[in-house]
Design an enzyme around this catalytic site. Structure first.
Site, PDB file in Angstrom:
ATOM      1  N   ASN A 107     -64.594  79.573  40.827  1.00 55.31           N
ATOM      2  CA  ASN A 107     -65.490  80.417  40.041  1.00 55.31           C
ATOM      3  C   ASN A 107     -66.482  81.227  40.863  1.00 55.31           C
ATOM      4  OD1 ASN A 107     -64.192  79.680  37.748  1.00 55.31           O
ATOM      5  ND2 ASN A 107     -65.694  78.174  37.121  1.00 55.31           N
ATOM      6  N   TYR A 108     -66.487  81.043  42.183  1.00 53.14           N
ATOM      7  CA  TYR A 108     -67.275  81.920  43.053  1.00 53.14           C
ATOM      8  C   TYR A 108     -66.300  82.806  43.823  1.00 53.14           C
ATOM      9  CZ  TYR A 108     -70.773  78.235  42.362  1.00 53.14           C
ATOM     10  OH  TYR A 108     -71.619  77.313  41.839  1.00 53.14           O
ATOM     11  N   ARG A 109     -65.353  83.396  43.136  1.00 52.23           N
ATOM     12  CA  ARG A 109     -64.276  84.134  43.795  1.00 52.23           C
ATOM     13  C   ARG A 109     -64.786  84.820  45.057  1.00 52.23           C
ATOM     14  NH1 ARG A 109     -61.111  87.947  40.002  1.00 52.23           N
ATOM     15  NH2 ARG A 109     -63.210  88.499  39.519  1.00 52.23           N
TER      16      ARG A 109
END
Length: 168
Positions: A107-109
């Site tokens: 989710n922190y690409r």
């Protein structure tokens, strides 16, 4: 506001000297907003199998690190200064975090670790980020993707690819 985030997972405690070096990087910077967040793992998470759900970073990890930098300044020079800072912190932490592969939180690409082509991206190419995000679940997820989305309609810069060869 502009933002860049990166992440790591840790299996062994970081020595005091390593934390002091990280503190210096946080303290001595010419950026607007910098943060490093440690999220503890362990406990019940250690009891859940890596393959039970796509999120594989469970057993054996003692915490997760999220590095972030934010800025309001306009222009390429400001962006580059902030991006360079977070990349320097990420590089500094390399000896203290997971490796083979170095794990990352989906989710922190983090587009620094690779991106899809404009269209088809091979499983091999996507493995660069897929193994960091999903570990041993990546191949299973690509198999599911091939079954439920064979034309790769649902995609982003680091999506899971199908296992079809290009052009088929």
């Amino acid at each position: 506001m502009k933002y860049k985030g990166k992440s790591d997972y840790v299996r062994k405690p970081i020595p005091i000297a390593g934390l002091r070096g990280l503190w210096r990087l946080l303290y001595d910077n010419d950026i607007e907003i910098a943060q490093v967040e440690f999220a503890p793992y362990g406990g019940r998470m250690d009891e859940i199998s890596e393959s039970e759900i796509p999120f594989a970073h469970r057993s054996g990890y003692i915490f997760h690190i999220h590095y972030a930098v934010d800025w309001r300044e306009e222009g390429d020079e400001a962006a580059q200064r902030h991006m360079n800072w977070i990349r320097r912190v990420y590089k500094y932490m390399e000896p203290y975090v997971s490796n083979s592969p170095r794990a990352a939180y989906l989710n922190y690409r983090d587009l620094d670790i690779g991106v899809n082509n404009n269209g088809y991206t091979s499983y091999h190419q996507a493995s660069i980020w897929g193994l960091k995000y999903f570990r041993n679940n990546f191949k299973r997820l690509a198999m599911v993707k091939t079954k439920v989305d064979p034309h790769n309609f649902f995609k982003n810069e680091q999506s899971i690819p199908t296992l079809f060869e290009e052009g088929k």
